[in-house]
Design an enzyme around this catalytic site. Structure first.
Site, PDB file in Angstrom:
ATOM      1  N   PRO A  25       0.835  -1.205   0.000  1.00  0.00           N
ATOM      2  CG  PRO A  25       0.058  -0.997   2.179  1.00  0.00           C
ATOM      3  CD  PRO A  25       0.762  -1.949   1.265  1.00  0.00           C
ATOM      4  CE1 TYR A 173      -0.356   8.165   9.488  1.00  0.00           C
ATOM      5  CE2 TYR A 173       0.448   6.067   8.687  1.00  0.00           C
ATOM      6  CZ  TYR A 173       0.416   7.438   8.610  1.00  0.00           C
ATOM      7  OH  TYR A 173       1.149   8.103   7.657  1.00  0.00           O
TER       8      TYR A 173
END
Length: 365
Positions: A25, A173
């Site tokens: 990703p 995150y």
């Protein structure tokens, strides 16, 4: 060295990948207002045509007011879903397989200075760094709503026809913020002194995603030890802590761990050559994906400063794959520069391999 090990099929639950190569990703920021632009389906289709075994999309955010930190990062809800349907259709039309990566940035800010979150920032303890209070800690309601948002995106992925789902639990995150003792200083059920206790939020997200996609669809969880701006950070300092961290996640429903490193060849713990993916497979018994500067001579953080990279040998990677230290290999910048990298590796066309230049990050080639 023969590349045969990279081109053996691999089955995860009922999904058979034609080879061991996964497209990592990579945030592209070509989705104005969160809606994938018209170039996005073709971008993924070209990688499928090029022979990637499984494509993992750029991070796509769940339905929370401050889930993204860039106005051009795609969302995975509402008006964006028909556009993701087009991506799936394009990839499937050429025989490819694809999984969305679903994401929440938490308190991580800084990309796109003009972007302001649309609501309260989600953060385990409201910290923006060691001891630096900037936001309010998430309430029980915030936590429940966030977990539910991951579940809704997972259900949407199944309904659209994606082949698997990956959860982004890495790189400081939101999910990783709960794992990390620097940013999670909660003393309730969502915190704790041990990494096993701090894994609870991640495990509940996994359960919600598993419920959303059902038992037959593969669920991948991306993890890292390093954090943005803290590359030597660790959630687990030894194999015992690694097992404490990962066991609740495996029990919650993870099928594959995607183990992010800046350089795949670096050992995770002293006294062993095993990398992060190798140790993760050893302590959980589950398949793993390795990643980190595969096929290139420079690591990816430097690319943000404009550094390029040249093709590098895969011999060390293949040796580890043949020893079954890990099962799959994620490739990032090499595929960003060249959609047909996989075919060239398979066919031995090494003289046709392309350098990576920062310009590749600025286009949807």
């Amino acid at each position: 060295m023969s590349v045969d090990a990279l081109f053996r099929p691999f089955t995860i639950k009922g999904l058979t990948l034609p080879n061991r190569i996964v497209m990592a990703p990579m945030t592209r920021s070509f989705s104005p207002n969160g809606i994938p632009s018209e170039g996005v389906p073709g971008y993924y289709r070209r990688r499928a045509e090029g022979g990637v075994g499984l494509i993992v999309t750029e991070g796509t955010v769940v339905e929370r007011p401050a889930a993204r930190n860039d106005a051009a990062v795609p969302v995975f809800h509402g008006e964006a879903l028909p556009e993701w349907q087009k991506v799936v259709d394009e990839v499937h039309a050429v025989g490819g397989l694809i999984a969305p990566q679903i994401w929440h940035v938490g308190s991580a800010r800084g990309q796109g200075a003009e972007w302001e979150p649309l609501g309260k920032v989600d953060s385990p303890s409201g910290l923006a760094g060691l001891g630096r209070q900037k936001y309010e800690a998430m309430t029980e309601e915030d936590i429940a709503d966030t977990i539910a948002a991951f579940g809704r995106s997972a259900r949407a992925a199944k309904e659209i026809g994606f082949d698997a789902v990956e959860i982004h639990g890495a790189h400081s995150y939101l999910i990783d913020q709960f794992f990390w003792n620097v940013l999670n200083v909660r003393t309730d059920q969502w915190g704790g002194a041990t990494i096993g206790e701090r894994s609870r939020f991640g495990a509940e997200v996994v359960r919600a995603v598993r419920e959303g996609i059902g038992e037959e669809m593969p669920l991948i969880l991306r993890l890292s030890q390093w954090k943005s701006g803290a590359y030597d950070a660790k959630n687990a300092h030894d194999p015992a802590e690694l097992e404490q961290w990962l066991s609740p996640l495996a029990e919650a429903g993870v099928d594959v761990f995607h183990c992010s490193q800046r350089r795949f060849w670096e050992p995770e713990f002293e006294g062993s050559d095993l990398n992060f993916a190798g140790w993760t497979k050893k302590v959980t018994g589950l398949p793993t994906i390795t990643v980190g500067s595969v096929g290139l001579d420079g690591e990816f953080i430097a690319a943000f400063g404009g550094a390029g990279s040249k093709p590098a040998s895969l011999d060390g990677l293949i040796e580890r794959l043949e020893r079954e230290e890990f099962d799959l290999v994620a490739v990032g910048r090499a595929l960003l520069a060249d959609p047909y990298w996989v075919q060239k590796i398979r066919d031995g066309r090494h003289d046709e391999l392309m350098d990576f230049q920062r310009q590749a990050m600025l286009t949807l080639s």
